[in-house]
Enzyme design. Structure first.
Site, PDB file in Angstrom:
ATOM      1  N   TRP A  89      35.928 135.180 -78.058  1.00 34.72           N
ATOM      2  CA  TRP A  89      35.241 136.185 -77.243  1.00 34.72           C
ATOM      3  C   TRP A  89      34.454 135.540 -76.098  1.00 34.72           C
ATOM      4  O   TRP A  89      33.570 136.151 -75.546  1.00 34.72           O
ATOM      5  CB  TRP A  89      34.285 136.999 -78.124  1.00 34.72           C
ATOM      6  CG  TRP A  89      34.979 138.032 -78.954  1.00 34.72           C
ATOM      7  CD1 TRP A  89      35.201 139.345 -78.624  1.00 34.72           C
ATOM      8  CD2 TRP A  89      35.559 137.861 -80.260  1.00 34.72           C
ATOM      9  NE1 TRP A  89      35.890 139.979 -79.643  1.00 34.72           N
ATOM     10  CE2 TRP A  89      36.118 139.106 -80.654  1.00 34.72           C
ATOM     11  CE3 TRP A  89      35.662 136.791 -81.123  1.00 34.72           C
ATOM     12  CZ2 TRP A  89      36.761 139.296 -81.876  1.00 34.72           C
ATOM     13  CZ3 TRP A  89      36.307 136.973 -82.333  1.00 34.72           C
ATOM     14  CH2 TRP A  89      36.840 138.216 -82.703  1.00 34.72           C
ATOM     15  N   CYS A 129      39.620 142.424 -80.867  1.00 38.88           N
ATOM     16  CA  CYS A 129      39.755 143.475 -81.889  1.00 38.88           C
ATOM     17  C   CYS A 129      41.086 144.227 -81.848  1.00 38.88           C
ATOM     18  O   CYS A 129      41.674 144.511 -82.892  1.00 38.88           O
ATOM     19  CB  CYS A 129      38.588 144.446 -81.825  1.00 38.88           C
ATOM     20  SG  CYS A 129      38.548 145.520 -80.369  1.00 38.88           S
ATOM     21  N   HIS A 149      35.500 149.476 -80.201  1.00 37.93           N
ATOM     22  CA  HIS A 149      35.974 148.578 -81.255  1.00 37.93           C
ATOM     23  C   HIS A 149      37.191 149.225 -81.914  1.00 37.93           C
ATOM     24  O   HIS A 149      37.184 150.425 -82.185  1.00 37.93           O
ATOM     25  CB  HIS A 149      34.873 148.301 -82.278  1.00 37.93           C
ATOM     26  CG  HIS A 149      35.321 147.392 -83.389  1.00 37.93           C
ATOM     27  ND1 HIS A 149      36.009 146.213 -83.141  1.00 37.93           N
ATOM     28  CD2 HIS A 149      35.227 147.492 -84.732  1.00 37.93           C
ATOM     29  CE1 HIS A 149      36.291 145.642 -84.296  1.00 37.93           C
ATOM     30  NE2 HIS A 149      35.844 146.392 -85.280  1.00 37.93           N
ATOM     31  N   ASP A 171      39.697 146.728 -91.542  1.00 36.98           N
ATOM     32  CA  ASP A 171      39.390 146.064 -90.272  1.00 36.98           C
ATOM     33  C   ASP A 171      39.613 144.560 -90.423  1.00 36.98           C
ATOM     34  O   ASP A 171      38.982 143.916 -91.256  1.00 36.98           O
ATOM     35  CB  ASP A 171      37.937 146.355 -89.884  1.00 36.98           C
ATOM     36  CG  ASP A 171      37.597 145.915 -88.465  1.00 36.98           C
ATOM     37  OD1 ASP A 171      38.418 145.197 -87.856  1.00 36.98           O
ATOM     38  OD2 ASP A 171      36.521 146.293 -87.960  1.00 36.98           O
ATOM     39  N   TYR A 179      33.518 142.902 -73.736  1.00 34.67           N
ATOM     40  CA  TYR A 179      33.603 144.290 -74.209  1.00 34.67           C
ATOM     41  C   TYR A 179      32.771 144.494 -75.474  1.00 34.67           C
ATOM     42  O   TYR A 179      32.493 145.602 -75.886  1.00 34.67           O
ATOM     43  CB  TYR A 179      35.064 144.697 -74.451  1.00 34.67           C
ATOM     44  CG  TYR A 179      35.653 144.215 -75.763  1.00 34.67           C
ATOM     45  CD1 TYR A 179      35.706 145.045 -76.872  1.00 34.67           C
ATOM     46  CD2 TYR A 179      36.158 142.922 -75.893  1.00 34.67           C
ATOM     47  CE1 TYR A 179      36.235 144.594 -78.073  1.00 34.67           C
ATOM     48  CE2 TYR A 179      36.691 142.475 -77.082  1.00 34.67           C
ATOM     49  CZ  TYR A 179      36.730 143.311 -78.171  1.00 34.67           C
ATOM     50  OH  TYR A 179      37.251 142.875 -79.357  1.00 34.67           O
TER      51      TYR A 179
END
Length: 721
Positions: free
Chosen positions: A274, A309, A368, A391, A555
């Site tokens: 990220w 994600c 997300h 997830d 993000y």
């Protein structure tokens, strides 16, 4: 000896392997004797495994690009056995044996002897003869609706006076058994045919990204039927070391898969990144689908770099659909990432009313993505089956590993977060409050604003049978402010979700002045305006000292740097509205822009006369140019695909990578371009021969350091040959 006794012996006291080893000599001796003495033996086994044949058609597995038989559990399938002579049921005795794993055992469901009977019981292992002709018989075989999902080996065993005569190991008769959403006894049964077509059989999906004010759409190729993908997905269960006996249980499979999809603690499929540096790997925005990622992992056994994600969710969706578990990719806009799951995101302001980034640790993700998988939950009270949140993005640990779910969506909605797995974390993602507080010079904490509606404003997925957006917010939460919502919150708190009280702080909101701001929609590379509006509802004159802070953010809401600072004094007339524009120039943001062209604006204002502070934050995303895709029919079945792109920036693009894929049309292709000068157009033409007829989708992406998240797609109708 009776047949039952011999089968017991084969799968009972001694392991099957030992039994076979002791019978190897007998086997060869028997072959000779049986042939000469006209005892029954197997000449050939036909699996009816071609895509157009009965098994794959009836089991909805005809799209799998595999030469093996693939069936779904709890539903009958056909095989044909050719013997050396006509089968005589009065005197001949034979049975089938399905085995999986290295040490098959009957009590673990890894060694399954099937006697031939007169009737098939729904959802239980069994076989019956449906047709006899010359030396051949046709068998209908029923698998258990709860059996292990995986690749089984098949043997046919014949009883002779000299011992048991088994067929040789033959990989051509291997049989994959998958989950069956069409079977009422299966834990993943889904009763709507259109939903089954979407959530199990559709190999292309939509990822909704951007933010709540600018929803963006891109396609993702799941490719669950592509060559070797089924084996790659089954390998993930081996990698996760899920015991074979647990591989018929969708709850266990989802739990271990949510850990193995990410590489954080188990060297799983995808390494996350990220920080906008993607050296020695592929930028997350460049992927167009799951196939390349899964195949690379299957061959290298090393984490594939890099994902964020939607990549984790896209690959997870492929895994679930490939195994037959109905699944969909979900986007939660304004998703809370709360480090201590206390239903509160704390934003701390300094004396001037600006956000203090040193002590503000919580963040709001613009969006997300996670997955929902459909299954019963016999481990929970009645009513909590159906869609479950799973997830694969590594955010927090659960039972010592980076994983999340399955958590019942119904339990989250009603606040029953005591039920496994990880419901409190998901509840916080969609229900947290944002609290703006300021520490005064005397040490007391003053809460300036509590925003109860910002988080989890919109939860969406792709609509069934189309590319549109379907809102599912109400499946996760009751309407904001309703009595049911308050009751669900009280229930969640009762079951252990931490909600801090504000007793030790003073909270007196500013009632007579409202503030809002809007960010003008803009294309990447252009200037735009932020318009701040004050509404003074009182009869007093006020002065508002106003600060605007513009940040380039990931993000995930984590700022990279502040590119714009602007302050001004606003005179507020009584009972009136006032607007103020702040210009944002492209030269201020272009050099530091991140791959999703995302900004985050904080506007805070202090009312001089009262000392009260107004605070508001909004995310915005710039419009990114798209790729154009065209197709032309070539000679025969050949098709020509052209991808075009014009550089819109005021700089040359360097080290540009294009990707193109389309399930059933062409495998992923890549092309590198050194430079695209300003205003120049790049043209890339490829030729392909589509494999599958029907409506298919082509997906392209462009990636370089200065420009990411550039996509294009095109629906194409492929004619039957």
């Amino acid at each position: 000896r009776s047949l039952t006794a011999s089968v017991k012996m084969a799968g009972g006291q001694r392991s099957v392997n030992q039994y076979w080893h002791s019978n190897i000599l007998t086997y060869y001796f028997c072959v000779h004797l049986c042939v000469t003495a006209d005892y029954l033996h197997v000449v050939d086994v036909h699996m009816f495994k071609e895509p157009h044949e009965i098994n794959k058609q009836q089991h909805h597995t005809d799209k799998y690009y595999s030469p093996k038989l693939i069936v779904r559990r709890g539903q009958p399938f056909q095989i044909q056995i050719d013997f050396n002579r006509p089968y005589k049921p009065e005197t001949d005795q034979f049975w089938l044996e399905y085995l999986i794993g290295r040490y098959p055992q009957q009590n673990k469901g890894t060694y399954i002897p099937i006697l031939v009977g007169d009737v098939l019981k729904p959802g239980e292992w069994g076989a019956k003869v449906t047709h006899k002709e010359n030396n051949s018989i046709r068998l209908s075989i029923m698998s258990s609706a709860t059996c292990i999902v995986g690749k089984f080996r098949l043997y046919v065993a014949v009883w002779t006076p000299f011992g048991i005569l088994r067929t040789h190991r033959n990989s051509a008769t291997d049989t994959y058994i998958l989950f069956n959403p069409w079977c009422q006894q299966d834990a993943v049964y889904l009763d709507d045919e259109k939903e089954r077509e979407e959530y199990v059989l559709n190999d292309v999906g939509i990822v909704f990204h951007g933010n709540i004010n600018e929803i963006k759409v891109r396609s993702w190729s799941y490719g669950q039927f592509e060559e070797d993908i089924l084996d790659a997905c089954l390998f993930l269960m081996d990698k996760a070391e899920l015991e074979l006996s647990g591989r018929g249980n969708p709850i266990k499979i989802c739990r271990v898969a949510s850990a193995v999809i990410n590489s954080r603690d188990d060297n799983g499929v995808i390494a996350g990144s990220w920080d906008n540096t993607y050296s020695y790997g592929v930028a997350p925005s460049a992927w167009t689908g799951s196939v390349d990622i899964l195949l690379e992992y299957y061959s290298s056994k090393q984490p594939v770099r890099y994902g964020q994600c939607w990549v984790f969710a896209g690959v997870f969706n492929t895994f679930l659909r490939c195994l037959g578990i109905p699944a969909r990719l979900v986007t939660n806009y304004s998703s809370a990432h709360d480090n201590n799951a206390n239903l509160q995101l704390d934003f701390f302001l300094d004396d001037e009313g600006q956000v203090d980034t040193k002590i503000t640790k919580d963040s709001v993700w613009n969006y997300h993505c996670w997955n929902e998988a459909w299954m019963t939950r016999p481990d929970l009270p009645v009513g909590f089956g159906g869609w479950q949140v799973v997830d694969g993005t590594p955010q927090e640990t659960s039972d010592g590993m980076y994983r999340c779910g399955p958590a019942s969506v119904q339990a989250i909605k009603h606040g029953h977060v005591c039920f496994q797995f990880d419901a409190p974390f998901v509840y916080a993602e969609v229900n947290s409050d944002i609290v703006y507080s300021r520490r005064q010079k005397n040490g007391t904490q003053v809460i300036e604003k509590i925003d109860t509606t910002h988080i989890g404003q919109l939860i969406v997925t792709k609509e069934v049978g189309g590319d549109g957006m379907m809102e599912i917010t109400e499946e996760y939460k009751f309407p904001e402010g309703s009595a049911e919502e308050r009751l669900a919150l009280e229930t969640a708190v009762m079951y252990g979700v931490k909600k801090q009280t504000t007793q030790d702080t003073t909270y007196q909101p500013q009632m007579d002045v409202d503030m809002d701001f809007q960010v003008q929609k803009a294309v990447l590379g252009s200037d735009f305006k932020v318009t701040i509006t004050f509404r003074n509802k009182s009869r007093n004159y006020y002065t508002a000292t106003t600060y605007l802070s513009g940040n380039i953010v990931f993000y995930t809401g984590v700022p990279k740097n502040e590119f714009k600072k602007h302050s001004f004094s606003a005179k507020l007339e009584p009972s009136s509205s006032s607007t103020f524009d702040v210009l944002i120039k492209s030269s201020e943001y272009l050099s530091d822009l991140l791959d999703q062209a995302a900004f985050h604006f904080f506007v805070t204002a202090r009312i001089t006369e009262t000392g009260k502070i107004l605070a508001m934050q909004k995310a915005t995303v710039l419009e990114i140019p798209t790729l154009r895709i065209k197709v032309a029919q070539g000679s025969g079945r050949e098709m020509s695909v052209t991808v075009e792109f014009t550089n819109p920036l005021k700089q040359t693009l360097e080290n540009v990578t294009l990707r193109l894929e389309g399930p059933g049309v062409l495998r992923t292709m890549k092309k590198e371009f050194g430079q695209i000068p300003v205003n120049s157009t790049l043209i890339w033409e490829v030729k392909c021969t589509p494999k599958r007829p029907g409506l298919r989708k082509l997906i392209a992406s462009l990636n370089c350091d200065a420009l990411r998240h550039v996509y294009g797609e095109l629906n194409v109708q492929i004619q039957k040959p």
